[in-house]
Design a protein around this motif. Sequence first.
Motif, mmCIF file in Angstrom:
data_model
loop_
_atom_site.group_PDB
_atom_site.id
_atom_site.type_symbol
_atom_site.label_atom_id
_atom_site.label_comp_id
_atom_site.label_asym_id
_atom_site.label_seq_id
_atom_site.Cartn_x
_atom_site.Cartn_y
_atom_site.Cartn_z
ATOM 1 N N LEU A 111 88.040 69.135 29.806
ATOM 2 C CA LEU A 111 88.791 68.827 30.402
ATOM 3 C C LEU A 111 88.024 68.833 32.095
ATOM 4 O O LEU A 111 88.271 67.759 32.818
ATOM 5 N N ALA A 112 87.339 69.653 32.502
ATOM 6 C CA ALA A 112 86.418 69.662 33.913
ATOM 7 C C ALA A 112 85.521 68.551 34.270
ATOM 8 O O ALA A 112 85.873 67.557 34.962
ATOM 9 N N ASP A 113 85.141 67.692 32.790
ATOM 10 C CA ASP A 113 84.083 66.532 32.997
ATOM 11 C C ASP A 113 85.685 65.349 32.854
ATOM 12 O O ASP A 113 85.103 64.061 33.865
ATOM 13 N N ARG A 114 86.320 64.938 31.999
ATOM 14 C CA ARG A 114 87.597 63.692 32.512
ATOM 15 C C ARG A 114 87.611 64.066 33.724
ATOM 16 O O ARG A 114 87.794 62.809 33.984
ATOM 17 N N LEU A 115 88.292 65.046 34.546
ATOM 18 C CA LEU A 115 88.896 64.870 35.559
ATOM 19 C C LEU A 115 87.725 64.267 36.715
ATOM 20 O O LEU A 115 88.223 63.635 37.320
ATOM 21 N N ALA A 116 86.513 64.903 36.558
ATOM 22 C CA ALA A 116 85.019 64.490 37.116
ATOM 23 C C ALA A 116 85.712 62.766 37.106
ATOM 24 O O ALA A 116 85.434 62.259 37.919
ATOM 25 N N ALA A 122 88.360 68.141 43.137
ATOM 26 C CA ALA A 122 88.665 69.292 43.531
ATOM 27 C C ALA A 122 89.272 70.563 42.486
ATOM 28 O O ALA A 122 89.613 71.086 42.044
ATOM 29 N N GLU A 123 90.618 69.116 41.509
ATOM 30 C CA GLU A 123 90.456 69.622 39.878
ATOM 31 C C GLU A 123 89.466 70.164 39.150
ATOM 32 O O GLU A 123 90.066 71.133 38.418
ATOM 33 N N ALA A 124 88.584 69.561 39.161
ATOM 34 C CA ALA A 124 87.274 69.688 38.309
ATOM 35 C C ALA A 124 86.444 71.206 38.225
ATOM 36 O O ALA A 124 86.829 71.449 38.101
ATOM 37 N N VAL A 125 86.671 70.865 40.374
ATOM 38 C CA VAL A 125 86.230 71.798 40.598
ATOM 39 C C VAL A 125 86.701 73.008 40.220
ATOM 40 O O VAL A 125 85.913 74.234 40.176
ATOM 41 N N ARG A 126 88.056 73.236 40.259
ATOM 42 C CA ARG A 126 89.098 74.327 39.959
ATOM 43 C C ARG A 126 88.878 75.034 38.503
ATOM 44 O O ARG A 126 88.714 75.809 38.230
ATOM 45 N N GLU A 127 89.014 73.348 37.752
ATOM 46 C CA GLU A 127 88.928 73.816 36.261
ATOM 47 C C GLU A 127 87.729 74.333 35.760
ATOM 48 O O GLU A 127 87.582 75.259 34.948
ATOM 49 N N ARG A 128 86.368 74.298 35.966
ATOM 50 C CA ARG A 128 85.399 74.931 36.545
ATOM 51 C C ARG A 128 85.185 76.559 36.553
ATOM 52 O O ARG A 128 84.180 77.543 35.814
ATOM 53 N N LEU A 129 85.935 76.482 38.111
ATOM 54 C CA LEU A 129 86.006 77.616 38.510
ATOM 55 C C LEU A 129 87.232 78.349 36.771
ATOM 56 O O LEU A 129 86.608 80.154 37.041
ATOM 57 N N ARG A 130 87.806 78.315 36.399
ATOM 58 C CA ARG A 130 88.231 79.008 35.879
ATOM 59 C C ARG A 130 87.492 79.319 34.331
ATOM 60 O O ARG A 130 87.888 79.788 33.594
ATOM 61 N N ASP A 131 87.038 78.106 34.048
ATOM 62 C CA ASP A 131 86.192 78.054 33.114
ATOM 63 C C ASP A 131 84.972 79.671 33.235
ATOM 64 O O ASP A 131 84.302 80.419 32.679
ATOM 65 N N MET A 132 84.868 79.909 34.735
ATOM 66 C CA MET A 132 83.877 81.161 34.765
ATOM 67 C C MET A 132 84.457 81.717 34.414
ATOM 68 O O MET A 132 83.689 83.434 34.250
ATOM 69 N N VAL A 133 85.783 82.126 35.530
ATOM 70 C CA VAL A 133 86.908 83.714 35.682
ATOM 71 C C VAL A 133 86.524 84.085 33.565
ATOM 72 O O VAL A 133 86.512 85.303 33.210
ATOM 73 N N ARG A 134 86.989 82.463 32.642
ATOM 74 C CA ARG A 134 86.964 83.241 31.408
ATOM 75 C C ARG A 134 86.014 83.928 30.706
ATOM 76 O O ARG A 134 86.351 84.650 29.971
ATOM 77 N N ALA A 135 84.711 83.245 31.290
ATOM 78 C CA ALA A 135 83.657 83.897 30.713
ATOM 79 C C ALA A 135 83.216 84.985 31.090
ATOM 80 O O ALA A 135 82.648 85.873 30.134
ATOM 81 N N PRO A 187 81.653 64.291 44.837
ATOM 82 C CA PRO A 187 80.917 64.031 43.501
ATOM 83 C C PRO A 187 79.652 65.195 43.662
ATOM 84 O O PRO A 187 79.574 65.865 42.839
ATOM 85 N N GLU A 188 78.757 65.521 44.435
ATOM 86 C CA GLU A 188 78.557 66.459 44.856
ATOM 87 C C GLU A 188 78.787 67.610 45.051
ATOM 88 O O GLU A 188 78.244 69.412 44.557
ATOM 89 N N HIS A 189 79.967 68.228 45.464
ATOM 90 C CA HIS A 189 80.913 69.517 44.773
ATOM 91 C C HIS A 189 81.082 69.386 43.579
ATOM 92 O O HIS A 189 80.672 71.084 43.170
ATOM 93 N N ASP A 190 80.830 68.712 42.926
ATOM 94 C CA ASP A 190 81.892 69.012 40.513
ATOM 95 C C ASP A 190 79.626 69.166 40.686
ATOM 96 O O ASP A 190 79.750 69.631 40.084
ATOM 97 N N ARG A 191 78.874 68.693 40.931
ATOM 98 C CA ARG A 191 77.884 68.617 40.579
ATOM 99 C C ARG A 191 77.439 70.292 40.975
ATOM 100 O O ARG A 191 77.099 70.616 39.459
ATOM 101 N N ARG A 192 78.003 70.423 42.203
ATOM 102 C CA ARG A 192 77.433 71.414 42.190
ATOM 103 C C ARG A 192 78.016 72.469 41.538
ATOM 104 O O ARG A 192 77.235 73.881 41.096
ATOM 105 N N MET A 193 79.346 72.715 41.815
ATOM 106 C CA MET A 193 80.048 73.652 41.057
ATOM 107 C C MET A 193 79.503 73.915 39.282
ATOM 108 O O MET A 193 79.530 74.815 38.285
ATOM 109 N N ARG A 194 79.013 72.491 38.710
ATOM 110 C CA ARG A 194 79.112 72.304 37.150
ATOM 111 C C ARG A 194 76.555 72.993 36.803
ATOM 112 O O ARG A 194 77.488 74.138 36.162
#
Length: 211
Positions: A111-116, A122-135, A187-194
């Motif tokens: 889902l994060a990659d599709r949003l990016a 911004a939504e992709a960054v939020r989704e990646r943080l959500r995945d980190m919390v789930r981990a 895109p740099e924020h999303d790449r850094r978050m990934r």
Amino acid sequence: MSRWWTEAVAALGDVVPLPLAALLLLLAALLAALAWFFFPAWVPRRLPRPRLRRPRLRIPRLRRPRLRLPRLRLPRLRLPRRRRAARPADPAVPVPAPRAPEPAAPGLASLADRLAAEGRYAEAVRERLRDMVRALVDRRVVEPRPGMTVTELTTAAAHVRPGVRPTLHVAGAIFSDLWYAQRPATPEHDRRMRDLATDLHRELARDGEPR
């Protein structure tokens, strides 16, 4: 006319001798030749003019008396300045609650990659943080708690796993800048978050049991 000239020369010969008269005539001719040769260097360009000073009559000026009126100073009205609300140094940004991962078909992006891919960084960054919390929750590093802030998540996870503190700190800063400070996502924020999510999963995979 010849008689007059003859008499004039005879009268001059009686007064001035002939050799002296010839010498004088020669000198006069020489002076005339020199004057003609050097003309107009010997002629003055400007003739001296007599300067007559006229007496100046100074008439005293009559000065009018100036009336100085006292200046009226009105009191300035100072309006109270509006104080801007100070931004807290540690904003209480709530962490997105973890949710169950969506069943993805083989070859289908997350889902994060599709949003990016759609430009919703911004939504992709939020989704990646959500995945980190789930981990973190799946590894039992932190307990799921509604309303938990980014700072509380970092502190609780670092208490169990000190190695995840730098990763969660940077990820929380990026999430706070985009969702609290309302900065435009790139895109740099999303790449850094990934990359941070990959580092977190690598850190959690080192030891299966919490310390």
